[in-house]
Design a protein around this motif. Structure first.
Motif, PDB file in Angstrom:
ATOM      1  N   THR A 105      -0.050   6.003  62.630  1.00  5.33           N
ATOM      2  CA  THR A 105       1.333   5.185  61.553  1.00  5.33           C
ATOM      3  C   THR A 105       1.254   4.053  61.338  1.00  5.33           C
ATOM      4  O   THR A 105       1.621   3.443  62.013  1.00  5.33           O
ATOM      5  N   PRO A 106       0.696   2.795  60.874  1.00  9.36           N
ATOM      6  CA  PRO A 106       0.559   1.412  60.837  1.00  9.36           C
ATOM      7  C   PRO A 106       1.978   1.368  60.808  1.00  9.36           C
ATOM      8  O   PRO A 106       2.547   1.375  60.051  1.00  9.36           O
ATOM      9  N   ALA A 107       2.391   0.038  61.354  1.00  4.42           N
ATOM     10  CA  ALA A 107       3.843  -0.252  60.923  1.00  4.42           C
ATOM     11  C   ALA A 107       3.599  -1.335  59.987  1.00  4.42           C
ATOM     12  O   ALA A 107       4.750  -0.888  59.232  1.00  4.42           O
ATOM     13  N   ILE A 108       2.492  -1.771  59.321  1.00  2.00           N
ATOM     14  CA  ILE A 108       2.177  -2.313  58.187  1.00  2.00           C
ATOM     15  C   ILE A 108       1.164  -1.812  57.174  1.00  2.00           C
ATOM     16  O   ILE A 108      -0.043  -1.953  58.047  1.00  2.00           O
ATOM     17  N   ALA A 109       1.216  -1.651  56.673  1.00  2.00           N
ATOM     18  CA  ALA A 109       0.050  -0.860  55.360  1.00  2.00           C
ATOM     19  C   ALA A 109      -1.149  -1.633  55.045  1.00  2.00           C
ATOM     20  O   ALA A 109      -0.198  -2.605  54.381  1.00  2.00           O
ATOM     21  N   SER A 110      -1.845  -1.352  54.762  1.00  2.00           N
ATOM     22  CA  SER A 110      -3.106  -2.192  54.280  1.00  2.00           C
ATOM     23  C   SER A 110      -4.232  -1.893  53.578  1.00  2.00           C
ATOM     24  O   SER A 110      -5.324  -1.368  54.250  1.00  2.00           O
ATOM     25  N   GLY A 111      -4.097  -1.077  52.666  1.00  2.00           N
ATOM     26  CA  GLY A 111      -5.568  -0.205  52.236  1.00  2.00           C
ATOM     27  C   GLY A 111      -5.318   1.096  53.212  1.00  2.00           C
ATOM     28  O   GLY A 111      -4.199   1.703  53.134  1.00  2.00           O
ATOM     29  N   LYS A 112      -6.723   1.328  53.680  1.00  2.55           N
ATOM     30  CA  LYS A 112      -7.250   1.651  54.127  1.00  2.55           C
ATOM     31  C   LYS A 112      -6.722   1.849  55.593  1.00  2.55           C
ATOM     32  O   LYS A 112      -7.053   2.270  56.541  1.00  2.55           O
ATOM     33  N   GLY A 113      -6.041   0.300  55.914  1.00  2.00           N
ATOM     34  CA  GLY A 113      -5.983  -0.267  57.133  1.00  2.00           C
ATOM     35  C   GLY A 113      -4.815  -0.901  57.841  1.00  2.00           C
ATOM     36  O   GLY A 113      -3.740  -0.119  57.476  1.00  2.00           O
ATOM     37  N   VAL A 114      -4.645  -1.372  59.029  1.00  5.98           N
ATOM     38  CA  VAL A 114      -3.493  -1.998  59.465  1.00  5.98           C
ATOM     39  C   VAL A 114      -3.325  -3.197  59.241  1.00  5.98           C
ATOM     40  O   VAL A 114      -4.022  -4.149  59.169  1.00  5.98           O
ATOM     41  N   GLY A 115      -2.223  -3.728  58.394  1.00  5.78           N
ATOM     42  CA  GLY A 115      -1.614  -5.122  58.057  1.00  5.78           C
ATOM     43  C   GLY A 115      -1.455  -5.410  59.295  1.00  5.78           C
ATOM     44  O   GLY A 115      -1.575  -5.274  60.149  1.00  5.78           O
ATOM     45  N   VAL A 116      -1.637  -7.079  59.073  1.00  6.65           N
ATOM     46  CA  VAL A 116      -1.511  -7.916  59.993  1.00  6.65           C
ATOM     47  C   VAL A 116      -0.238  -9.077  60.227  1.00  6.65           C
ATOM     48  O   VAL A 116      -0.108  -9.119  58.786  1.00  6.65           O
ATOM     49  N   SER A 117       0.447  -9.407  61.414  1.00  5.67           N
ATOM     50  CA  SER A 117       1.570 -10.266  60.485  1.00  5.67           C
ATOM     51  C   SER A 117       0.790 -11.510  61.752  1.00  5.67           C
ATOM     52  O   SER A 117       0.187 -11.007  62.670  1.00  5.67           O
ATOM     53  N   GLY A 118       1.643 -12.568  61.270  1.00  4.96           N
ATOM     54  CA  GLY A 118       1.214 -14.076  61.690  1.00  4.96           C
ATOM     55  C   GLY A 118       0.407 -15.143  60.919  1.00  4.96           C
ATOM     56  O   GLY A 118       0.651 -14.537  59.870  1.00  4.96           O
ATOM     57  N   LEU A 119      -0.864 -15.869  61.199  1.00  6.86           N
ATOM     58  CA  LEU A 119      -1.101 -17.075  60.651  1.00  6.86           C
ATOM     59  C   LEU A 119      -2.351 -16.606  59.649  1.00  6.86           C
ATOM     60  O   LEU A 119      -2.460 -17.464  58.676  1.00  6.86           O
ATOM     61  N   ALA A 120      -3.099 -15.803  59.791  1.00  2.00           N
ATOM     62  CA  ALA A 120      -4.086 -14.769  58.920  1.00  2.00           C
ATOM     63  C   ALA A 120      -3.449 -14.448  58.156  1.00  2.00           C
ATOM     64  O   ALA A 120      -2.674 -14.044  57.719  1.00  2.00           O
ATOM     65  N   THR A 121      -5.079 -14.863  57.006  1.00  2.00           N
ATOM     66  CA  THR A 121      -4.331 -13.957  55.288  1.00  2.00           C
ATOM     67  C   THR A 121      -6.289 -13.268  55.251  1.00  2.00           C
ATOM     68  O   THR A 121      -7.030 -13.911  55.372  1.00  2.00           O
TER      69      THR A 121
END
Length: 190
Positions: A105-121
């Motif tokens: 289970t991703p900590a942050i969901a993002s569509g089919k993937g794993v959401g990222v934290s940080g400066l990248a968007t």
């Protein structure tokens, strides 16, 4: 006089012998502590990225935004720059007769993937099965993988992790910066 010298020599030898067997000098002292816990887990989990019990760290490296694939094709870049997969291996060793599934289970969901934290968007992390390249889809939140154990109660779950673009985001629109993601795992026993 000879008797006195012989007696003195004998007495000296006895005193030296007794002194040699005197109590030893006490040196460093301390204690040895044993800590831990006993659990009811039927399986252990290990892998190359293991940082501590239950925690795995994988360095995704520095990747060009122009090399990112999509969530439907994480291994395919839209430019000549190669996608950079990171191998993730979780080795389960289980007690005899254990049936186990691995839920991710991703900590942050993002569509089919794993959401990222940080400066990248505009980016996310996608996981695929290393054996056939099929996508681990997190659209429903959790993805459960049956872990088919061998006769020794062991299996290695081999995955590949990719930075990808979020759905509908062009490679040039991905903002560079740190991009950290977390996937939680739970083993369920039957």
């Amino acid at each position: 006089m000879k008797t006195l010298s012989l007696s003195t020599a004998l007495l000296s030898a006895l005193v030296l012998s007794a002194a040699a067997q005197a109590a030893p000098t006490v040196g460093a002292q301390g204690k040895i502590n044993f800590t831990g816990d006993i659990n009811a887990d039927a399986c252990t989990v290990a892998g190359s990225g293991m940082a501590s019990r239950g925690v795995f760290n994988y360095d995704m490296g520095s990747v060009s935004n122009l090399s990112l694939g999509t969530e439907d094709a994480p291994a395919t870049s839209s430019t000549n720059l190669p996608s950079m997969p990171i191998p993730v291996e979780l080795t389960l060793q289980c007690a005899t007769g254990t049936q186990v599934t691995l839920a991710l289970t991703p900590a942050i969901a993002s569509g089919k993937g794993v959401g990222v934290s940080g400066l990248a968007t505009g980016a996310q992390i996608m996981l695929t099965k290393a054996t056939d390249g099929s996508i681990i889809d997190f659209t429903a939140g959790t993805n459960t993988i049956p872990a088919g154990l061998d006769s020794n109660g062991k299996v290695t779950v081999s995955l590949l992790a990719y930075y990808t673009r979020k759905a509908g985001v062009a490679a040039a629109a991905v903002t560079p910066g740190t991009a950290n993601g977390t996937v939680n795992y739970v083993l369920s026993y039957e």
